[in-house]
Each structure stands twice: as structure tokens, then as C-alpha cells.
Design an enzyme around this catalytic site. Structure first.
Site, PDB file in Angstrom:
ATOM      1  N   CYS A  83      32.496 -32.225   9.481  1.00  0.00           N
ATOM      2  CA  CYS A  83      31.258 -32.232  10.139  1.00  0.00           C
ATOM      3  C   CYS A  83      30.749 -33.679  10.451  1.00  0.00           C
ATOM      4  O   CYS A  83      29.604 -33.858  10.963  1.00  0.00           O
ATOM      5  CB  CYS A  83      30.192 -31.362   9.477  1.00  0.00           C
ATOM      6  SG  CYS A  83      30.934 -29.757   8.938  1.00  0.00           S
ATOM      7  N   CYS A 206      20.525 -21.086   8.642  1.00  0.00           N
ATOM      8  CA  CYS A 206      21.942 -21.693   9.099  1.00  0.00           C
ATOM      9  C   CYS A 206      21.817 -22.338  10.585  1.00  0.00           C
ATOM     10  O   CYS A 206      21.121 -21.920  11.245  1.00  0.00           O
ATOM     11  CB  CYS A 206      22.836 -20.435   9.230  1.00  0.00           C
ATOM     12  SG  CYS A 206      22.806 -19.482   7.773  1.00  0.00           S
ATOM     13  N   SER A 207      22.117 -23.536  10.693  1.00  0.00           N
ATOM     14  CA  SER A 207      22.558 -24.121  11.765  1.00  0.00           C
ATOM     15  C   SER A 207      23.369 -23.298  12.738  1.00  0.00           C
ATOM     16  O   SER A 207      24.121 -22.548  12.127  1.00  0.00           O
ATOM     17  CB  SER A 207      23.010 -25.536  11.883  1.00  0.00           C
ATOM     18  OG  SER A 207      24.261 -25.588  11.104  1.00  0.00           O
ATOM     19  N   ILE A 209      26.188 -21.900  15.998  1.00  0.00           N
ATOM     20  CA  ILE A 209      27.517 -22.349  16.586  1.00  0.00           C
ATOM     21  C   ILE A 209      27.195 -22.991  18.104  1.00  0.00           C
ATOM     22  O   ILE A 209      26.503 -22.182  18.576  1.00  0.00           O
ATOM     23  CB  ILE A 209      28.212 -21.119  16.833  1.00  0.00           C
ATOM     24  CG1 ILE A 209      28.629 -20.429  15.280  1.00  0.00           C
ATOM     25  CG2 ILE A 209      29.597 -21.224  17.404  1.00  0.00           C
ATOM     26  CD1 ILE A 209      29.671 -21.169  14.513  1.00  0.00           C
ATOM     27  N   LYS A 328      19.727 -27.396  12.740  1.00  0.00           N
ATOM     28  CA  LYS A 328      19.072 -26.118  12.968  1.00  0.00           C
ATOM     29  C   LYS A 328      18.550 -25.796  14.334  1.00  0.00           C
ATOM     30  O   LYS A 328      18.996 -24.695  14.669  1.00  0.00           O
ATOM     31  CB  LYS A 328      17.804 -26.135  11.847  1.00  0.00           C
ATOM     32  CG  LYS A 328      16.983 -24.841  11.742  1.00  0.00           C
ATOM     33  CD  LYS A 328      18.169 -23.761  11.070  1.00  0.00           C
ATOM     34  CE  LYS A 328      17.455 -22.433  11.342  1.00  0.00           C
ATOM     35  NZ  LYS A 328      17.736 -21.999  12.666  1.00  0.00           N
ATOM     36  N   HIS A 332      24.551 -27.537  16.130  1.00  0.00           N
ATOM     37  CA  HIS A 332      25.527 -28.317  15.346  1.00  0.00           C
ATOM     38  C   HIS A 332      27.066 -28.217  15.715  1.00  0.00           C
ATOM     39  O   HIS A 332      27.727 -27.535  15.470  1.00  0.00           O
ATOM     40  CB  HIS A 332      25.466 -27.729  14.002  1.00  0.00           C
ATOM     41  CG  HIS A 332      26.201 -28.244  12.820  1.00  0.00           C
ATOM     42  ND1 HIS A 332      26.457 -29.625  13.322  1.00  0.00           N
ATOM     43  CD2 HIS A 332      26.488 -28.095  11.613  1.00  0.00           C
ATOM     44  CE1 HIS A 332      27.306 -30.015  12.179  1.00  0.00           C
ATOM     45  NE2 HIS A 332      27.512 -29.020  11.051  1.00  0.00           N
TER      46      HIS A 332
END
Ligand SMILES: [Zn+2]
Lengths: 386, 131
Positions: A83, A206-207, A209, A328, A332
Site C-alpha cells: 500500500c 475500514c477504508s 475497496i 477512509k 484507498h
């Protein structure tokens, strides 16, 4: 070493881009950056992409992107650090221009993540962890950050509401970013009541997809002056790695690669954290933003959650974090994230941030922090208005 | 999954074999070719202790495909009595009763199955000592 500036930025809408291929997404961002800089040539290009192979079955991306960008025979490379691939592409381009090898370099990042199922994406992302000693046992990425969260809560008393405050703040900022994947606000209750993924982390910790790309143009300060663009100088670049396996680290509540990369960037820049006005950091999960702000020295160890809950990291706070909406809310697309961060800080430093998220106090110095895996690699950059 | 990939790790997964640096005493699990603490390259093979203390844990509800049938399941990091840290699943207990700091025993268990016809993968799991 020559002085290096960012003279062009390019980022389009991030999200679930069903109708666009990885090449379209990248070329759009690259053309936006090239047009913004007003350059008519490139010496080379560095592209961050975590795993085109697993997400779309396409490797050898550097050649494909140079071809579709219309730069025949360009010296192009793809760099990978999970990442943190975008941050690594930025550093690669910086080193090339600073060293005198190239005068004009495009640093880009791209990831096309929605051509696989959720399960396929989980598998692809998990390749950034230790396959035989973490993933084999059923660990997932939310799971690894959840292990950090529990350790942080246990040691410092960080609470559920403090985690939620990070997500809420980033969605407030992202609601003002036209390129964000999820440009809407959420409440603490929304986060607290969302579906559990890996305790204590819920889906709104969670960030997402994301499909997306970003690109920036780097050149010497001398050439930048001739282009007549606002000059945003790169004054510090720091890069560090750590053990790939989370359990191999002595302290589960600190991100050592972030700490060391920041020290290296500060040393190059001749600055300390007190000189930084705001930062874009890697909030792949809410707990990540808390631990990162502590590891960077913005807040004391254990105080990151409280600072977020007290509004210290908001647009009006003492140290604004993730004015773009962060991973977020903005999204991402893993390989593009590090470049997306640079796009935001350059916008802020130029005074061009959209829809009321422009920082009021005339910011001069900014930091980006982009990390791979559970913190096994980190890139920190410091940029300043020349 | 290719059998060779599982077979290669058998000494660690089945027997908890680690490498102890003969110069500084650092214990590498899995074994390494060079000591990260002192740079020496001589190791003796030792077996890890089979008890430890849980440092952190999570209950995974959204699982990778090979673990979906087992979700929710717990994964944790334990520190063994000699200071080595490992990650493994926490088995044989009500996941809601797991606590940080609890004592665990390392037991040999089946960890993964590769579909209905693939290779079975065995390894270690943590089991609460109170169980
Ligand atoms: Zn040694």
C-alpha cells in the site's frame, strides 16, 4: 542534490469505476497532471501499483502505461511496496530529479480493485502480510490492525468512540472532496453500530475497496520557475522498513517504520514536527490514524485517540489530519494512495482545495505518510511552499 | 496449494523448531540464515516452549474463503516463556471469553483445508489453559 518541486497534480474521481480499465484510469490522471504542469516532455515515469497481477491479471504495467500515455520508448518503471507503492514512486521520482539523472519525471500510482470479488480482494491485499506465519493462520488485514487496536486499548485506554471519531472526521473532510469515493458524513453511532469485521474494528473503521489513480509531475525548482507554476518544494524524503510480520515487533502499539521514516525526512528537511502545519496520513483503518499520529510525534504515545475525539485533527484543529477525507472517505486504491496524498497537500499549499475544506491559516509546510501492510514499509515526505 | 509449500514448513508447524543464535542467544522463529541482532550465521535447532501469554487478539467475522466455515474465529499473538512471539488461532473456547493476558498452551491442530480434494494443512493453535 538539486532542489525539486511538484509542478503538476492529477487526480480524478475515485470509486467503483466499472466502465474504466486500469489503463484508462491511469492515463486520465497522468494527463491531468501533465496539463496542470504545462510540460510537453517527460524524461521518465515511476508508477506505484501493489498488484495489478492479482487484481486484473496485468503486470508489466510501466510499459503499458507509457504506451497508452503516448510516450513511446519512455524510461518507465513500476515500483511496489504494497500500500506504500505510491509513496515509493514519489520518492523514486524525487531521487531521479534531485540526482540530475532526469529533469522532468511523472510519479504516479494506480490500482483497479473492483474486477475481483470481495474474497479475491481480501486474498490480494493479504499478500502484503506474511503468508506462512500470519495469513496461513487466518489473519486478514482488518484482523492485523484489530490486533494493534486491542493492544492500544489495553495499554492506553483508547475507546470505541475515539476510533469512531477518526472515521467521522475523515468523512466530514471527504464530503467536501469532489473526487472522494464516499463524499458523505457519518455519525459516531453509524460507526459504532456498523457490521463487525474483526473485533473491535467494524466496517466503518475500514477504508474501502477502490479503483483510482493519481499522478504528479516533479522537476527542478529552476525549471518550475520557467513554467510559472506555484512552486511546492519537496524538502524531505524518508523511507524505512520494519518486520513484515506484526507479531515479530517488540511494541504492537507503535509503528517503528513510520517513526524512523519521519526522522529521516525531518533530518533532510532540517525541520521538526512543530514546523509542520498539517498532514495526510495512512488511515487504512481508524486505529492506524491514531497510531500513526503518535508515531510521527504529533501526539504523545496513547494520546492520539483522545486528540481525534477532541477535534484536534479536524480542519479547525491544532493539527489537521487528512483534509482530503483520508483513505477512509476518499478511497484507498492501494498503489495510488501515496500519490493521492501528495495531490491533496499540494492543493492545500496552493490554496486550491475545493468546497470549503481549504485550511484557513495559510499553510506553508505539509507532511505525507504512506505505509505498506501492517506497517512493514513507510514513506514520509515533507513539502513546503517555496 | 502445492504440497511442497506446506511440506517445507513442517519443522516449524509440526515441531515448533526454531534457530537459536550460538553467539547472542537470539531465537528465530521461523529459523533464519543470519541473526538480526548480531549478524552471526551459526544457529542451533531448539524446540519452542509450548505455553505462553496472550498479548492481543481479534475475533474475525469476515474471513478468507478457506476459513469462512469457521468464522467467527479468534486469532491472537502470544509471547512464549522464552520471549518469542507467534500468531495463531485460539481454539477450543467461547471466543467471547478470551482476554488479553490469559495463559495459552500450543497444540497441534488442523489449520486449513484446500477445498474438498486438496491438501490438509496442519500446524499449531493456541488453546486457553483454563479450558
Ligand atoms: Zn545473534
Amino acid at each position: 542534490m538539486r532542489d525539486v518541486a511538484v509542478v503538476g497534480i492529477g487526480m480524478n474521481k475515485w470509486g467503483e469505476l466499472w466502465d474504466k480499465s486500469i489503463r484508462d484510469i491511469f492515463v486520465e490522471a497522468a494527463l491531468t497532471a501533465i496539463d496542470d504542469a504545462g510540460v510537453d516532455m517527460l524524461d521518465s515515469m515511476a508508477i506505484g501499483c501493489m498488484t495489478g497481477g492479482l487484481f486484473v491479471g496485468q503486470e508489466h504495467l510501466a510499459s503499458m502505461m507509457a504506451d497508452y500515455l503516448g510516450y513511446k520508448n519512455l524510461a518507465a518503471s513500476r515500483v511496489e511496496s504494497a500500500c506504500a507503492s505510491g509513496g515509493l514512486a514519489f520518492r523514486t521520482a524525487f531521487i531521479e530529479v534531485a540526482s540530475g539523472i532526469s529533469d522532468v519525471v511523472l510519479a504516479g500510482g494506480v490500482e483497479k480493485m473492483t474486477d475481483v470479488s470481495g474474497d479475491g480482494a481480501t486474498y490480494a491485499l493479504a499478500t502484503a502480510a506474511d503468508q506462512e506465519y500470519e495469513v496461513f493462520h487466518g489473519a486478514t488485514f482488518p484482523g492485523l490492525y484489530a490486533l494493534m487496536a486491542v493492544a492500544h486499548m489495553e495499554k492506553y485506554g483508547t475507546t470505541r468512540d475515539m476510533l469512531s471519531a477518526v472515521a467521522v472526521k475523515n468523512h466530514v473532510n471527504g464530503s467536501m472532496n469532489p473526487n472522494a469515493q464516499y463524499p458523505f458524513k457519518i455519525s459516531v453511532e453509524d460507526v459504532n453500530n456498523s457490521v463487525m469485521v474483526a473485533s473491535p474494528l467494524r466496517i466503518l473503521d475500514c477504508s474501502p475497496i477502490t479503483d483510482g489513480a493519481a499522478a504528479v509531475i516533479l522537476t527542478t525548482v529552476d525549471i518550475a520557475r520557467k513554467l510559472g507554476k506555484p512552486i511546492i518544494k519537496i524538502i524531505g524524503s524518508g523511507h524505512a522498513t520494519d518486520t513484515i510480520a506484526l507479531h515479530a515487533r517488540k511494541d504492537l502499539t507503535t509503528l517503528n517504520a513510520t517513526k524512523i521514516a519521519a526522522e529521516r525526512a525531518f533530518k533532510m528537511a532540517g525541520k521538526t514536527i512543530k514546523d509542520i502545519d498539517f498532514a495526510e496520513v495512512h488511515d487504512c483503518f481508524t486505529i492506524a490514524e491514531i497510531v500513526v499520529t503518535e508515531s510521527l510525534g504529533i501526539f504523545a504515545p496513547g494520546k492520539g485517540g483522545e486528540a481525534a475525539a477532541n477535534g484536534e485533527t479536524s480542519l479547525e484543529g491544532s493539527f489537521p489530519i487528512n483534509t482530503s477525507g483520508g483513505l477512509k472517505s476518499k478511497g484507498h486504491p492501494v498503489g495510488a494512495t501515496g500519490i493521492g496524498q501528495v495531490v491533496e497537500v499540494v492543493k492545500q499549499l496552493r490554496g486550491e482545495a475545493e468546497n470549503g475544506r481549504q485550511l484557513k491559516k495559510n499553510p506553508k509546510t505539509a507532511m505525507t505518510q504512506n505505509m505498506g501492510g501492517s506497517g512493514g514499509s513507510t514513506l514520509v515526505h515533507i513539502l513546503e511552499v517555496a | 496449494m502445492f504440497p511442497s509449500r506446506i511440506w517445507r514448513e513442517r519443522a516449524q508447524r509440526y515441531r515448533l523448531e526454531a534457530g537459536k543464535c550460538t553467539t547472542c542467544g537470539y531465537i528465530a522463529f521461523p529459523p533464519r540464515l543470519i541473526c538480526p541482532e548480531c549478524g552471526a550465521r551459526e544457529f542451533e535447532t531448539i524446540k519452542l516452549p509450548d505455553t505462553g501469554r496472550l498479548l492481543t487478539y481479534t475475533i474475525i467475522r469476515v474471513a478468507p474463503s478457506q476459513f469462512t466455515d469457521e468464522a467467527p474465529y479468534a486469532v491472537g499473538i502470544a509471547e512464549l516463556s522464552n520471549g518469542v512471539r507467534l500468531m495463531a488461532q485460539i481454539a477450543d473456547c467461547d471466543v467471547e471469553k478470551i482476554t488479553v493476558g490469559m495463559e495459552v498452551v500450543i497444540e497441534f491442530r488442523r489449520v486449513q483445508t484446500d477445498g474438498h480434494h486438496g491438501v490438509l494443512s496442519y500446524g499449531y493453535k493456541f488453546v486457553p489453559k483454563w479450558y
